[in-house]
Design a protein around this motif. Structure first.
Motif, mmCIF file in Angstrom:
data_model
loop_
_atom_site.group_PDB
_atom_site.id
_atom_site.type_symbol
_atom_site.label_atom_id
_atom_site.label_comp_id
_atom_site.label_asym_id
_atom_site.label_seq_id
_atom_site.Cartn_x
_atom_site.Cartn_y
_atom_site.Cartn_z
ATOM 1 N N PHE A 143 0.686 -1.236 -0.120
ATOM 2 C CA PHE A 143 0.109 0.033 0.009
ATOM 3 C C PHE A 143 0.931 1.190 0.039
ATOM 4 C CE2 PHE A 143 -2.542 -3.336 2.266
ATOM 5 C CZ PHE A 143 -3.558 -3.270 1.344
ATOM 6 N N LYS A 144 2.156 1.009 0.216
ATOM 7 C CA LYS A 144 2.724 2.349 0.264
ATOM 8 C C LYS A 144 2.544 3.184 1.116
ATOM 9 C CE LYS A 144 4.783 0.152 -3.382
ATOM 10 N NZ LYS A 144 6.029 -0.510 -3.442
ATOM 11 N N SER A 145 2.201 2.928 2.385
ATOM 12 C CA SER A 145 1.697 3.731 3.221
ATOM 13 C C SER A 145 2.689 3.644 4.515
ATOM 14 C CB SER A 145 0.333 3.638 3.738
ATOM 15 O OG SER A 145 -0.134 4.220 4.886
ATOM 16 N N LEU A 146 3.697 4.565 4.837
ATOM 17 C CA LEU A 146 4.345 4.408 5.927
ATOM 18 C C LEU A 146 3.705 4.573 7.417
ATOM 19 C CD1 LEU A 146 7.271 4.245 7.139
ATOM 20 C CD2 LEU A 146 7.646 6.580 6.706
ATOM 21 N N PRO A 147 2.657 5.761 7.349
ATOM 22 C CA PRO A 147 1.871 5.889 8.653
ATOM 23 C C PRO A 147 1.035 4.578 9.010
ATOM 24 C CG PRO A 147 1.628 7.966 7.148
ATOM 25 C CD PRO A 147 2.262 6.790 6.097
ATOM 26 N N ALA A 148 0.571 3.970 7.931
ATOM 27 C CA ALA A 148 -0.237 2.835 8.214
ATOM 28 C C ALA A 148 0.760 1.551 8.943
ATOM 29 C CB ALA A 148 -0.950 2.167 7.092
ATOM 30 N N PHE A 149 2.025 1.558 8.285
ATOM 31 C CA PHE A 149 2.899 0.765 8.656
ATOM 32 C C PHE A 149 3.367 1.075 10.264
ATOM 33 C CE2 PHE A 149 7.603 0.102 9.460
ATOM 34 C CZ PHE A 149 7.757 -1.377 9.383
ATOM 35 N N MET A 150 3.627 2.170 10.476
ATOM 36 C CA MET A 150 4.146 2.419 11.868
ATOM 37 C C MET A 150 2.868 2.126 12.895
ATOM 38 S SD MET A 150 6.928 3.581 11.494
ATOM 39 C CE MET A 150 7.394 4.196 13.056
ATOM 40 N N SER A 151 1.602 2.451 12.604
ATOM 41 C CA SER A 151 0.585 2.216 13.095
ATOM 42 C C SER A 151 0.210 0.785 13.645
ATOM 43 C CB SER A 151 -0.874 2.882 12.980
ATOM 44 O OG SER A 151 -0.781 4.254 12.367
ATOM 45 N N SER A 152 0.616 -0.017 12.588
ATOM 46 C CA SER A 152 0.477 -1.642 12.797
ATOM 47 C C SER A 152 1.254 -1.941 13.603
ATOM 48 C CB SER A 152 0.522 -1.991 11.197
ATOM 49 O OG SER A 152 0.162 -3.607 11.190
ATOM 50 N N VAL A 153 2.492 -1.514 13.474
ATOM 51 C CA VAL A 153 3.810 -2.009 14.207
ATOM 52 C C VAL A 153 3.429 -1.833 15.807
ATOM 53 C CG1 VAL A 153 6.080 -1.660 14.766
ATOM 54 C CG2 VAL A 153 5.482 -1.931 12.417
ATOM 55 N N THR A 154 2.863 -0.483 15.971
ATOM 56 C CA THR A 154 2.583 -0.038 17.399
ATOM 57 C C THR A 154 1.724 -1.158 18.053
ATOM 58 O OG1 THR A 154 2.833 2.472 16.890
ATOM 59 C CG2 THR A 154 1.461 1.739 18.795
ATOM 60 N N LEU A 155 0.544 -1.185 17.291
ATOM 61 C CA LEU A 155 -0.702 -2.163 17.741
ATOM 62 C C LEU A 155 0.089 -3.573 17.885
ATOM 63 C CD1 LEU A 155 -3.331 -1.399 15.579
ATOM 64 C CD2 LEU A 155 -3.280 -0.913 18.025
ATOM 65 N N GLU A 156 0.916 -4.118 16.972
ATOM 66 C CA GLU A 156 1.579 -5.495 17.181
ATOM 67 C C GLU A 156 2.382 -5.549 18.523
ATOM 68 O OE1 GLU A 156 4.223 -8.288 14.801
ATOM 69 O OE2 GLU A 156 3.422 -6.668 13.492
#
Length: 269
Positions: free
Chosen positions: A247-260
């Protein structure tokens, strides 16, 4: 007399034979009836067993469907918590401008303008005091006083800016869960990002400003992630990496890492 007795005995034997024949026929009919009833009972028993088997199989299938539905619901809830979505039915819009950064930038621009106005007022006051003073200090002493005033003002501005930056970094840390350090040792700034939910203190991600042509910095929409131990671990074991690769989305990646990372440290009851 002997022949008459024999006739009577013969007649009596015949009657007994008839009675026995009738009893035998009755017993045979009852036996056939019992056999027929047994066959019916056997057929009914087999039908009941077959129906029971079908109902049991249907029950097992429904249980499997219920278990699969529960698993899908749990997965959907987990994915929804991580920001996942169906790309066929959902359209994602990625903002080129970060509203939070725009608000922070506007705030600091206002503070800078206020400081500039304060500087101008101080200069005006200093000029007014110099013009109304009856004693004019020597030129060298006057330059020294102006230099000291400028140094004090510079120190005050420097301290104020330092406090504002520290407050801003702490606010970003509390809002996003990430502590960000910037290194400007080259023409491409690097950003060291550490999560408050990291398992180890040294776990971090490293990002760098992408290569751009002169005058194209305003068109940058993302950063390049560098190779770190945590980045390698996430690329191998985490589904969060798809937010960058797919998805080429760095904010979504960082949010997902936080939840994980949060789920690893928190019991989700």
């Amino acid at each position: 007399p002997t022949s008459q007795g024999l006739r009577l005995s013969l007649d009596s034997a015949r009657e007994r034979v008839d009675i026995l024949t009738q009893q035998n026929n009755t017993a045979t009919e009852e036996l056939e009836s019992s056999r027929s009833e047994i066959e019916k009972l056997k057929a009914e028993h087999e039908r009941v067993l077959e129906k029971f088997s079908k109902l049991r199989d249907a029950l097992y299938k429904e249980r499997e469907k219920a278990a699969e539905a529960e698993d899908r619901a749990c997965q959907a809830e987990t994915l929804a918590g991580k920001g996942s979505f169906n790309s066929e039915t959902t359209r994602v819009l990625h903002l080129q401008e970060n509203p939070m950064m725009a608000a922070v930038r506007e705030k600091y621009e206002m503070e800078i303008r206020a400081l500039k106005e304060a500087i101008e007022e101080m200069k005006a006051e200093s000029s007014a005091k110099g013009s109304t003073s009856t004693k004019t200090p020597p030129s060298g002493k006057k330059d020294t006083i102006s230099s000291l005033d400028a140094q004090k003002l510079h120190q005050r501005l420097k301290q104020s800016f330092k406090e504002q930056i520290a407050m801003f970094r702490e606010g970003v840390y509390l809002l996003t869960g990430y502590k960000v350090d910037m290194f400007v040792d080259s023409d491409r700034p690097r950003y060291k990002v550490r999560s408050m939910f990291s398992e180890q203190e040294d776990d971090h991600l490293m990002f760098v400003w992408p290569k751009t042509k002169p005058g194209e910095d305003e068109g940058v929409t993302s950063l390049d992630m560098l190779d770190t131990e945590l980045a390698q671990q996430l690329s191998k074991t985490s589904s969060s990496i798809q937010y960058i690769t797919k998805f080429k989305s760095l904010p979504a990646f960082m949010s997902s890492v936080t939840l994980e990372l949060f789920e690893k440290q928190t019991f989700m009851g």
